[in-house]
Enzyme design. Structure first.
Site, PDB file in Angstrom:
ATOM      1  N   LYS A  72      -8.140  -4.828 -12.301  1.00  0.00           N
ATOM      2  CA  LYS A  72      -9.249  -4.057 -12.129  1.00  0.00           C
ATOM      3  C   LYS A  72      -9.893  -3.163 -13.124  1.00  0.00           C
ATOM      4  O   LYS A  72     -11.109  -2.898 -13.562  1.00  0.00           O
ATOM      5  CB  LYS A  72      -8.884  -2.856 -11.150  1.00  0.00           C
ATOM      6  N   ASP A 108     -13.508   0.943  -3.776  1.00  0.00           N
ATOM      7  CA  ASP A 108     -12.479   1.606  -3.183  1.00  0.00           C
ATOM      8  C   ASP A 108     -12.617   3.050  -2.760  1.00  0.00           C
ATOM      9  O   ASP A 108     -12.413   3.197  -1.532  1.00  0.00           O
ATOM     10  CB  ASP A 108     -11.106   1.518  -4.011  1.00  0.00           C
TER      11      ASP A 108
HETATM   12  P1  NAP Z   1      -1.616   3.037  -9.706  1.00  0.00           P
HETATM   13  O1  NAP Z   1      -2.548   2.981 -10.369  1.00  0.00           O
HETATM   14  O2  NAP Z   1      -0.031   2.359 -10.253  1.00  0.00           O
HETATM   15  O3  NAP Z   1      -1.164   4.503  -9.352  1.00  0.00           O
HETATM   16  C1  NAP Z   1       0.142   5.136  -8.850  1.00  0.00           C
HETATM   17  C2  NAP Z   1      -0.003   6.459  -8.698  1.00  0.00           C
HETATM   18  O4  NAP Z   1       1.299   7.026  -7.973  1.00  0.00           O
HETATM   19  C3  NAP Z   1       0.122   7.094 -10.169  1.00  0.00           C
HETATM   20  O5  NAP Z   1      -0.528   8.363 -10.119  1.00  0.00           O
HETATM   21  C4  NAP Z   1       1.708   7.494 -10.236  1.00  0.00           C
HETATM   22  O6  NAP Z   1       2.138   8.647 -11.062  1.00  0.00           O
HETATM   23  C5  NAP Z   1       1.883   7.890  -8.832  1.00  0.00           C
HETATM   24  N1  NAP Z   1       3.408   7.842  -8.480  1.00  0.00           N
HETATM   25  C6  NAP Z   1       4.177   6.841  -8.358  1.00  0.00           C
HETATM   26  N2  NAP Z   1       5.393   7.331  -8.049  1.00  0.00           N
HETATM   27  C7  NAP Z   1       5.397   8.592  -8.083  1.00  0.00           C
HETATM   28  C8  NAP Z   1       6.444   9.720  -7.938  1.00  0.00           C
HETATM   29  N3  NAP Z   1       7.656   9.319  -7.684  1.00  0.00           N
HETATM   30  N4  NAP Z   1       6.032  10.927  -8.196  1.00  0.00           N
HETATM   31  C9  NAP Z   1       4.772  11.255  -8.302  1.00  0.00           C
HETATM   32  N5  NAP Z   1       3.753  10.178  -8.425  1.00  0.00           N
HETATM   33  C10 NAP Z   1       4.153   9.175  -8.374  1.00  0.00           C
HETATM   34  O7  NAP Z   1      -1.164   2.372  -8.032  1.00  0.00           O
HETATM   35  P2  NAP Z   1      -2.941   2.459  -7.168  1.00  0.00           P
HETATM   36  O8  NAP Z   1      -3.686   1.302  -7.437  1.00  0.00           O
HETATM   37  O9  NAP Z   1      -3.540   3.745  -7.281  1.00  0.00           O
HETATM   38  O10 NAP Z   1      -2.068   2.553  -5.680  1.00  0.00           O
HETATM   39  C11 NAP Z   1      -1.463   3.743  -5.235  1.00  0.00           C
HETATM   40  C12 NAP Z   1      -1.174   3.332  -3.644  1.00  0.00           C
HETATM   41  O11 NAP Z   1      -2.529   3.286  -3.113  1.00  0.00           O
HETATM   42  C13 NAP Z   1      -0.297   1.934  -3.224  1.00  0.00           C
HETATM   43  O12 NAP Z   1       0.460   2.333  -2.211  1.00  0.00           O
HETATM   44  C14 NAP Z   1      -1.527   1.090  -2.941  1.00  0.00           C
HETATM   45  O13 NAP Z   1      -1.010   0.216  -1.893  1.00  0.00           O
HETATM   46  C15 NAP Z   1      -2.449   2.179  -2.159  1.00  0.00           C
HETATM   47  N6  NAP Z   1      -3.823   1.416  -2.123  1.00  0.00           N
HETATM   48  C16 NAP Z   1      -4.475   1.452  -0.815  1.00  0.00           C
HETATM   49  C17 NAP Z   1      -5.812   0.915  -0.948  1.00  0.00           C
HETATM   50  C18 NAP Z   1      -6.663   1.016   0.505  1.00  0.00           C
HETATM   51  O14 NAP Z   1      -7.401   0.239   0.596  1.00  0.00           O
HETATM   52  N7  NAP Z   1      -5.839   1.383   1.543  1.00  0.00           N
HETATM   53  C19 NAP Z   1      -6.340   0.673  -1.989  1.00  0.00           C
HETATM   54  C20 NAP Z   1      -5.676   0.541  -3.431  1.00  0.00           C
HETATM   55  C21 NAP Z   1      -4.438   1.118  -3.471  1.00  0.00           C
HETATM   56  P3  NAP Z   1       2.452   8.198 -12.670  1.00  0.00           P
HETATM   57  O15 NAP Z   1       1.351   7.700 -13.220  1.00  0.00           O
HETATM   58  O16 NAP Z   1       2.905   9.392 -12.905  1.00  0.00           O
HETATM   59  O17 NAP Z   1       3.431   7.062 -12.512  1.00  0.00           O
END
Ligand code: NAP
Length: 289
Positions: A72, A108
């Site tokens: 992305k 998104d």
């Molecule tokens: P990403 O870019 O990797 O971001 C993950 C986020 O979660 C970061 O802010 C990370 O913080 C935080 N995080 C992870 N473990 C943590 C913990 N133990 N404590 C506090 N914060 C934590 O991933 P993303 O693409 O945003 O996706 C995030 C979620 O959204 C996933 O579950 C994905 O499946 C879901 N999602 C859903 C849709 C939908 O259409 N419904 C679309 C996109 C994503 P750090 O930076 O501090 O590690």
């Protein structure tokens, strides 16, 4: 089954892994339902192979494509133009090929905002607390600000690799839009209590609680859940995260990330075909239990 002709227009998903994706089911069924001569395929493409994949698909006249992890951000440098939301977010999940010009969008945040409406809520002009600073959190924060949410509290770990990027997003929102945005440290419990206290909606936009780590919740203090606080999660696997279960048991209205997924796809479909995805049909086929 769609029948492929010499006129069939190609759309695709570029990511790695992609084989599990629901996107081909949803788009191909929507094309079939509307009698559109399009097909949607998945290609396993990494950041290394993305430039040659994009260049080749463009040469072949692809109508457009979606990007998922890990592509992305990287795709941005390969495009000719970005939508205002994609510019603000710095990431693209949908590309439209307009006669050889590749235009990047991020649907998104639009998908999430539509899922809020679909659940029956209006958050425009209100305050929202968003947990997270990753891709999903950034897209939703930017779109919420563009759509007219009044105030955004964004919480992230101070050690997050996304901290500086989120700081820049917050500064950009405050400089260019009427929305007021604040970035807080996850460990600042007083700020979290105050932010949630003045919010209409609380969103988990982190991956905390996603399968297989279903025992984790981004918030463990259930006293923060008041009955008129709308609580939602971007996660759709599991359908009910621990965070949503705790909020539901505290009497909050809750909804998960299923329809965000649906509506981000519906917006991409509209950008490629100029037609509305038949979402009620797609919900029944693939989203509703
Ligand atoms: P990403 O870019 O990797 O971001 C993950 C986020 O979660 C970061 O802010 C990370 O913080 C935080 N995080 C992870 N473990 C943590 C913990 N133990 N404590 C506090 N914060 C934590 O991933 P993303 O693409 O945003 O996706 C995030 C979620 O959204 C996933 O579950 C994905 O499946 C879901 N999602 C859903 C849709 C939908 O259409 N419904 C679309 C996109 C994503 P750090 O930076 O501090 O590690």
């Amino acid at each position: 089954m769609n029948s492929i002709t010499g006129h069939t227009r190609l759309t695709a998903l570029l990511g790695s892994p992609v084989a599990h994706s629901i996107s081909p089911l949803m788009h191909n069924e929507a094309f079939r339902q509307l009698g559109l001569d399009y097909v949607y395929l998945c290609f396993d493409v990494t950041e290394d192979t993305l430039p040659s994949a994009v260049s080749g698909l463009k040469s072949c006249g692809i109508r457009g494509f979606n990007l998922t992890m890990p592509n992305k951000n990287k795709v941005v440098e390969l495009l000719d133009e970005l939508s205002p939301a994609a510019k603000l977010i710095g990431a693209v999940n949908t590309v439209v090929n307009e006669d050889g010009r590749l235009i990047g969008y991020n649907t998104d945040g639009i998908g999430y905002m539509q899922s809020v409406k679909d659940a029956g809520y209006d958050i425009i002009g209100k305050t929202v607390t968003i947990m997270g600073a990753g891709g999903a959190a950034t897209a939703i924060s930017a779109q919420a600000a563009l759509d007219g949410v009044n105030k955004l509290h964004i919480f992230a770990r101070r050690t997050s690799r996304f901290w500086e990027r989120t700081r820049a997003l917050v500064d950009n929102i405050n400089a260019t839009l009427s929305c007021r945005a604040e970035l807080h440290d996850n460990d600042d419990k007083e700020a979290l209590k105050n932010a949630i206290g003045e919010s209409a909606l609380l969103l988990n936009a982190t991956s905390v609680g996603m399968a297989p780590n279903t025992d984790a919740s981004i918030i463990d203090d259930t006293s923060l859940f008041r009955k008129d606080l709308i609580v939602s999660d971007v996660i759709y696997n599991p359908r009910e995260t621990k965070f949503l279960r705790m909020a539901r048991e505290a009497g909050c209205p809750v909804f998960n990330g299923m329809y965000m997924l649906l509506y981000q796809g519906a917006e991409a479909f509209r950008l490629w075909t100029g037609q509305e995805m038949p979402v009620e049909h797609i919900k029944k086929m693939f989203f509703d239990e």
